[in-house]
Design a protein around this motif. Sequence first.
Motif, PDB file in Angstrom:
ATOM      1  N   HIS A   1       0.920  -1.240  -0.037  1.00 22.78           N
ATOM      2  CA  HIS A   1      -0.060   0.144   0.089  1.00 22.78           C
ATOM      3  C   HIS A   1       0.719   1.289  -0.082  1.00 22.78           C
ATOM      4  CE1 HIS A   1       0.342   1.364   4.142  1.00 22.78           C
ATOM      5  NE2 HIS A   1       0.262   0.021   4.617  1.00 22.78           N
TER       6      HIS A   1
ATOM      7  N   ARG B   1      -6.099  -1.348   1.176  1.00 21.57           N
ATOM      8  CA  ARG B   1      -6.495  -2.293   0.049  1.00 21.57           C
ATOM      9  C   ARG B   1      -6.439  -1.604  -1.280  1.00 21.57           C
ATOM     10  NH1 ARG B   1      -9.134  -5.047   4.289  1.00 21.57           N
ATOM     11  NH2 ARG B   1     -11.100  -4.499   3.369  1.00 21.57           N
TER      12      ARG B   1
ATOM     13  N   ALA C   1      -4.108  -1.747  -4.672  1.00 26.39           N
ATOM     14  CA  ALA C   1      -4.489  -2.309  -5.972  1.00 26.39           C
ATOM     15  C   ALA C   1      -4.343  -1.113  -6.846  1.00 26.39           C
ATOM     16  CB  ALA C   1      -6.281  -2.471  -5.986  1.00 26.39           C
ATOM     17  N   GLU C   2      -4.344   0.019  -6.465  1.00 35.29           N
ATOM     18  CA  GLU C   2      -3.781   1.198  -7.467  1.00 35.29           C
ATOM     19  C   GLU C   2      -2.325   0.962  -7.865  1.00 35.29           C
ATOM     20  OE1 GLU C   2      -3.381   5.887  -7.470  1.00 35.29           O
ATOM     21  OE2 GLU C   2      -4.682   4.974  -6.008  1.00 35.29           O
TER      22      GLU C   2
ATOM     23  N   ARG D   1      -2.172  -1.975 -10.249  1.00 38.56           N
ATOM     24  CA  ARG D   1      -2.647  -1.660 -11.771  1.00 38.56           C
ATOM     25  C   ARG D   1      -1.650  -0.657 -12.384  1.00 38.56           C
ATOM     26  NH1 ARG D   1      -7.790  -1.710  -8.963  1.00 38.56           N
ATOM     27  NH2 ARG D   1      -7.350   0.495  -8.337  1.00 38.56           N
TER      28      ARG D   1
ATOM     29  N   LEU E   1      -8.547  -8.283  -1.257  1.00 36.90           N
ATOM     30  CA  LEU E   1      -8.001  -7.682  -2.371  1.00 36.90           C
ATOM     31  C   LEU E   1      -8.882  -7.984  -3.625  1.00 36.90           C
ATOM     32  CD1 LEU E   1      -5.720  -5.563  -3.771  1.00 36.90           C
ATOM     33  CD2 LEU E   1      -4.450  -7.633  -3.896  1.00 36.90           C
ATOM     34  N   GLN E   2      -8.650  -9.294  -3.715  1.00 34.81           N
ATOM     35  CA  GLN E   2      -9.466  -9.940  -4.828  1.00 34.81           C
ATOM     36  C   GLN E   2     -10.732  -9.799  -5.037  1.00 34.81           C
ATOM     37  OE1 GLN E   2      -8.152 -14.105  -6.407  1.00 34.81           O
ATOM     38  NE2 GLN E   2     -10.474 -14.472  -5.943  1.00 34.81           N
TER      39      GLN E   2
ATOM     40  N   HIS F   1     -11.366  -5.737  -5.570  1.00 30.10           N
ATOM     41  CA  HIS F   1     -10.782  -4.922  -6.562  1.00 30.10           C
ATOM     42  C   HIS F   1     -10.487  -6.153  -7.975  1.00 30.10           C
ATOM     43  CE1 HIS F   1      -9.997  -1.510  -4.485  1.00 30.10           C
ATOM     44  NE2 HIS F   1      -9.768  -2.342  -3.270  1.00 30.10           N
TER      45      HIS F   1
ATOM     46  N   ILE G   1      -8.430  -8.496  -8.469  1.00 28.48           N
ATOM     47  CA  ILE G   1      -7.110  -8.851  -8.994  1.00 28.48           C
ATOM     48  C   ILE G   1      -6.802 -10.292  -8.411  1.00 28.48           C
ATOM     49  CG2 ILE G   1      -4.382  -8.405  -8.611  1.00 28.48           C
ATOM     50  CD1 ILE G   1      -5.169  -5.508  -7.929  1.00 28.48           C
TER      51      ILE G   1
END
Length: 338
Positions: A62, A99, A103-104, A107, A129-130, A133, A135
């Motif tokens: 993060h 989170r 995720a940002e 990406r 997280l999955q 977002h 992922i």
Amino acid sequence: MPVTDIDPVTVHPNPAGVKRLAVLTSGGDAPGMNAAIRAVVRTATHQGIEVVGVRRGFSGLHRGNMAIIGARDVANTIQRGGTILLTARSHTWRTPEGRAKGAEYLREWGVDGLIVIGGDGSFHGGYYLQQEHGIPVIGVPGTIDNDLYGTDHTIGYFTAVETALDAVDKLRDTGASHERIFVIEVMGRHAGHIALEVAVAGGAEEVFIPEDPRPVDGVVATVQESLAKGKASSIIIVAEGFPGGAQGVADAIEAGTGLETRVSILGHIQRGGTPVSSDRVLASRLGEAAVYALMDGMRGVMVGRMNGEISYTPLEETWEKRKDVSRDLYRCAKTLSV
């Protein structure tokens, strides 16, 4: 099939179109984590996939603490304890905002999937997280406690047992020399796998595990019976998660017999050290399997090894379903302590 007929450079199908993946280690370190990282990096590199190494687990994710790592970066690491990617626990990651930030970053780096090496807490972090977002996350079981459902053994368990057993053997020598009782506490906050295996391999007179939170009064009779049979010393193994811990067991022995008792808490020494061959091989197989799982389009599963074969277990089942200790081994410990 003859060994010479096996193609060592087979390209694995990649229907998911993975071009770049990320890997991190999280939670408590476990011997063999570096072997798993190495396997992930080298398998991915061989398949033409770039690898982003995340430093300091979810805490680093993060914060965007990430870098491309290649096959040469993991050279000479398979024999090292700890984790070259470092690990940390993160309160921020427990929040949706934390989170979202991670995720940002994933990406921004163009990551197609994340491999998480750790225990159930780490798998919780990857699972959310999955879920939030999208992922893809694959878990690799790295924890000395061996308490994850879906795999016969976890990375680090074999080494932790050997480390604890070596300490028990040394303490037995001292106990015999001083005709003293040693109560030895090994790791296992919620599971007695380490305690049970060490007790059998170390010839302990008694073992206490969280799965059987029985009264400690019976240990007094066990010690007295050992003395009556001519044993000048005794070794008692206690998992840290047993109610009252080693000190509670020692207090019961002293109160019931008046005999001098010593407590030895092995603690974090069990986490460190050079991983034994079994952990290196297990980590190598699971690291490779994790990359293939992402390439196959899997998500939200832990790769494990069951009965010698690679297995896949939904992340949520690894903590929702209970992995029991071997009751046969528990019986064996009782039988052989006479």
